[in-house]
Design a protein around this motif. Structure first.
Motif, PDB file in Angstrom:
ATOM      1  N   PHE A 114     -45.560  56.573  35.188  1.00  0.00           N
ATOM      2  CA  PHE A 114     -44.410  55.698  34.962  1.00  0.00           C
ATOM      3  C   PHE A 114     -43.195  56.181  35.747  1.00  0.00           C
ATOM      4  N   GLU A 115     -42.975  57.500  35.763  1.00  0.00           N
ATOM      5  CA  GLU A 115     -41.859  58.045  36.537  1.00  0.00           C
ATOM      6  C   GLU A 115     -42.042  57.777  38.024  1.00  0.00           C
ATOM      7  N   LYS A 116     -43.261  57.972  38.523  1.00  0.00           N
ATOM      8  CA  LYS A 116     -43.522  57.694  39.937  1.00  0.00           C
ATOM      9  C   LYS A 116     -43.305  56.214  40.261  1.00  0.00           C
ATOM     10  N   LEU A 117     -43.794  55.340  39.377  1.00  0.00           N
ATOM     11  CA  LEU A 117     -43.633  53.905  39.587  1.00  0.00           C
ATOM     12  C   LEU A 117     -42.156  53.511  39.589  1.00  0.00           C
ATOM     13  N   LYS A 118     -41.389  54.150  38.704  1.00  0.00           N
ATOM     14  CA  LYS A 118     -39.959  53.864  38.660  1.00  0.00           C
ATOM     15  C   LYS A 118     -39.272  54.298  39.949  1.00  0.00           C
ATOM     16  N   THR A 119     -39.647  55.476  40.446  1.00  0.00           N
ATOM     17  CA  THR A 119     -39.063  55.975  41.703  1.00  0.00           C
ATOM     18  C   THR A 119     -39.408  55.067  42.877  1.00  0.00           C
ATOM     19  N   GLU A 120     -40.673  54.661  42.939  1.00  0.00           N
ATOM     20  CA  GLU A 120     -41.091  53.790  44.037  1.00  0.00           C
ATOM     21  C   GLU A 120     -40.419  52.425  43.941  1.00  0.00           C
ATOM     22  N   GLU A 137     -37.425  51.849  42.747  1.00  0.00           N
ATOM     23  CA  GLU A 137     -36.049  51.999  43.244  1.00  0.00           C
ATOM     24  C   GLU A 137     -36.022  52.072  44.764  1.00  0.00           C
ATOM     25  N   ARG A 138     -36.958  52.801  45.350  1.00  0.00           N
ATOM     26  CA  ARG A 138     -37.010  52.889  46.827  1.00  0.00           C
ATOM     27  C   ARG A 138     -37.276  51.520  47.448  1.00  0.00           C
ATOM     28  N   LEU A 139     -38.207  50.782  46.814  1.00  0.00           N
ATOM     29  CA  LEU A 139     -38.516  49.453  47.338  1.00  0.00           C
ATOM     30  C   LEU A 139     -37.318  48.524  47.226  1.00  0.00           C
ATOM     31  N   GLU A 140     -36.574  48.660  46.127  1.00  0.00           N
ATOM     32  CA  GLU A 140     -35.388  47.821  45.962  1.00  0.00           C
ATOM     33  C   GLU A 140     -34.339  48.150  47.023  1.00  0.00           C
ATOM     34  N   GLN A 141     -34.145  49.446  47.281  1.00  0.00           N
ATOM     35  CA  GLN A 141     -33.192  49.833  48.324  1.00  0.00           C
ATOM     36  C   GLN A 141     -33.636  49.350  49.700  1.00  0.00           C
TER      37      GLN A 141
END
Length: 257
Positions: free
Chosen positions: A210-216, A218-222
């Motif tokens: 879940f933490e990895k998915l959240k990080t990815e 955010e990166r995808l959104e940026q």
């Protein structure tokens, strides 16, 4: 602290066990009356507010039931029936009073079984006969027991041995059942423990994913925001270039008249 009712109950119980250990005649009536009083006092103890613990009440009930069974066994007519009835009596496990080394009901049980065995032996040997029967019995004892009496004694011994074997087998089966139940319980505990460990690992892995998915995310959104900005600037540049090109085209190539 024991209540007054419990103290009186213990005293009467000790007195009953003392009477039961003595050899009583047919006119003896005290034990039966005392046991009836014990039952009433035991019922009052169960309803009392200051009643003993359940384990102590169970032991009291066991001793009272033993005395009742002892009285019922003594009312039987045949020594063999008395012996079999006494064989299945369950005496108390703990001493009634503090100065007893062994439970008095166990002592009474052993004494009663010994008396019943002696009565059966006397019945088989015919020592209860009188007159001529006695002399004939003594003569038979000198010459050895007849075949039918030896067979009766052997049959009685076989019956007692059979009941003893049944009790030992039942105790062994109960022990095996308890051992199997313990093993199954331990195995179930180990399985549940392993399942809990697996579930904990799965939950930790799910948290990490879940933490990895959240990080990815955010990166995808940026990255998406950056892509949109570049596209917007590119379109603005393209529109501006087109507008300027049209104006130059109009200036260079005027409209024909």
């Amino acid at each position: 602290m024991a209540s007054r009712l419990e103290i009186n109950f213990i005293r009467l119980l000790s007195r009953c066990e003392s009477i039961a250990s003595e050899k009583r005649g047919e006119a003896e009536w005290r034990l039966e009356k005392y046991v009836g009083a014990l039952e009433e006092m035991l019922a009052a103890l169960r309803k009392s507010q200051s009643k003993p613990t359940p384990e102590v009440l169970t032991e009291y009930t066991r001793k009272v039931d033993f005395l009742k069974g002892l009285l019922e066994a003594e009312k039987l007519s045949s020594p063999t029936e008395k012996a079999l009835a006494n064989q299945f009596l369950a005496p108390g496990r703990t001493p009634t009073i503090a100065n007893e080394r062994m439970s008095a009901s166990k002592t009474v049980h052993m004494q009663t079984k010994a008396r019943c065995t002696g009565d059966m032996r006397d019945e088989l040997l015919g020592t209860g006969l009188s007159g001529k029967g006695k002399s004939e019995t003594e003569l038979r004892n000198r010459r050895g027991l007849p075949l039918d009496e030896r067979q009766s004694a052997a049959e009685l011994e076989a019956v007692l041995q059979h009941h003893h074997n049944l009790q030992e087998k039942l105790a062994e089966d109960m022990l095996n059942l308890a051992r199997n139940l313990k093993n199954n319980t331990l195995a179930a505990q180990n399985i549940i423990k392993q399942d809990n460990q697996t579930l904990s690992q799965s939950m930790r892995q799910a948290d990490l994913n879940f933490e990895k998915l959240k990080t990815e995310s955010e990166r995808l959104e940026q990255h998406t925001k950056k892509s949109v900005n570049w596209l917007l600037w590119l379109m603005l540049i393209l529109v501006s270039f087109t507008f300027i090109s049209m104006i130059l085209f109009i200036r260079i190539f005027p409209r024909l008249r």
